[in-house]
Design a protein around this motif. Sequence first.
Motif, PDB file in Angstrom:
ATOM      1  N   ARG A   1       0.753   3.661  -2.339  1.00 36.77           N
ATOM      2  CA  ARG A   1       1.702   4.674  -2.790  1.00 36.77           C
ATOM      3  C   ARG A   1       3.109   4.100  -2.731  1.00 36.77           C
ATOM      4  N   ILE A   2       3.913   4.490  -3.667  1.00 37.19           N
ATOM      5  CA  ILE A   2       5.319   4.114  -3.684  1.00 37.19           C
ATOM      6  C   ILE A   2       6.121   5.381  -3.423  1.00 37.19           C
ATOM      7  N   TYR A   3       6.937   5.335  -2.403  1.00 38.00           N
ATOM      8  CA  TYR A   3       7.795   6.464  -2.078  1.00 38.00           C
ATOM      9  C   TYR A   3       9.130   6.265  -2.793  1.00 38.00           C
TER      10      TYR A   3
ATOM     11  N   CYS B   1      14.687  13.035  -1.409  1.00 38.00           N
ATOM     12  CA  CYS B   1      13.470  12.240  -1.206  1.00 38.00           C
ATOM     13  C   CYS B   1      12.261  13.102  -0.838  1.00 38.00           C
TER      14      CYS B   1
ATOM     15  N   ARG C   1       6.102  10.686  -3.995  1.00 36.00           N
ATOM     16  CA  ARG C   1       5.358   9.439  -4.050  1.00 36.00           C
ATOM     17  C   ARG C   1       4.533   9.377  -5.324  1.00 36.00           C
TER      18      ARG C   1
END
Length: 88
Positions: free
Chosen positions: A57-59, A71, A80
Amino acid sequence: MNYLTDKHKQLSESQQSGLMKWFGQLPMDKKAVAIGLSLTVGISSAAMAWQGTSSDRIYFCVKTPKKTLVCQDKDNRPFRMTPFCAIR
C-alpha cells in the motif's frame, strides 16, 4: 442419497459441476482433508487481508484548496492505494 424418482436423480446430477461429482466420489477421510485444507487456506488468506500484508500500500496526502495537507478521512483512516493504482 435417496431420490424421489429417477427424473429427480437425473435433474440433480445434471446440475452438478464436474468438480462436485469428483468430490462426491472421494472417501470420507479425503473429503475431510480437503475441507480442512480449504479452511486453512481461507483463514490464512483472511488473516493476511486483515493485516494488509497480502499487497503493498502507498500512503498519500492531498493538498486542499486552502493549501493544507490532509492525510486522513473524517474517520481517521489514512488515504492509501495500491502501487498499481498509483502509477496510473
